[in-house]
Design an enzyme around this catalytic site. Structure first.
Site: not given
Length: 253
Positions: A143-144, A158, A162
């Site tokens: 993920s982030s 983006y 995630k």
């Protein structure tokens, strides 16, 4: 460690493993004894470099190519995988498009592309891969930190992908839990890769500004993310599932 490692006798698949975080994860799982399927989208030469690095370190690996931006990509990936192995214990969904233009600039094609690679591909890789994943296995989705913070709002699309991936991890953990399969998200912060070269080195103070986001005052490395993934892939991670692991170096504190 080679075949004596904690993942000896097991097979792992890492998507987007030809470079960056994916390569770091593939090399670490190889050192832990897993036989690693090194997936790549277009850069076969880079994937073969990852395979060579794993083999040089005493591990075992093979490269498989599938362009995750195309229709039927998941089926193509597994068809390629099946030529080398008959199942797996560890699946790491790492492949992704790493940045998007701001909302005022992004077009529909760019939006569709990032959701196709970052969300649709992992979903269908699991849909078609669940039967290949052995009981007691591991699914780890990369993920982030941006799914939990608006520190980079220009990278909104983006970050949205995630967030979707995190929901996928959470709900899939309930789907696969009866088989003893854990599912987790690992969320890196800013990691030094070719994807972040412009951010870190494009200006005189880029590195310092990135490092200042972390409570530890640094920029992460692929190896540091790989260590977290390796824990979740190991026996030690057996009681962690449906979780979101913060691997941002304290960037969200």
């Amino acid at each position: 460690m080679g075949v004596q490692g904690v993942l000896a006798g097991r097979t792992a698949l890492v998507t987007g493993a030809s470079r960056g975080i994916g390569r770091g994860i593939a090399e670490r799982l190889g050192r832990d004894g897993a036989r690693v399927a090194v997936h790549y989208g277009r850069n076969e030469a880079a994937a073969k470099e990852t395979v060579a690095a794993i083999e040089t370190a005493g591990g075992s690996a093979f490269a498989i190519g599938a362009d995750l931006s195309t229709s039927g990509a998941a089926e193509a990936l597994w068809e390629e995988f099946d030529r080398h192995a008959d199942g797996l214990e560890v699946l790491v969904n790492n492949a992704g498009i790493g940045s998007t233009p701001p909302i005022g600039e992004i077009g529909e094609a760019e939006y569709d592309a990032v959701f196709t690679v970052n969300v649709k591909a992992p979903f269908f890789i699991l849909k078609h891969g669940m039967g290949r994943l052995r009981d007691g296995g591991r699914v780890i989705n990369i993920s982030s930190g941006l799914s939990r913070t608006a520190v980079m709002p220009d990278n909104m699309a983006y970050a949205m992908t995630k967030g979707a991936l995190d929901v996928f991890s959470r709900d899939l953990s309930k789907v696969l839990g009866a088989r003893g399969i854990t599912v987790n998200s690992v969320a890196p912060g800013i990691i030094e890769t070719d994807n972040t070269a412009e951010l870190l080195h494009g200006s005189a103070d880029g590195w310092d500004r990135a490092a200042a986001l972390s409570a530890l005052g640094g920029v992460g490395t692929p190896a540091e993310v790989a260590d977290v993934v390796a824990f979740l892939a190991s026996h030690g991670g057996r009681w962690v599932t449906g979780s979101w692991m913060d691997a941002t170096g304290g960037s969200l504190t």
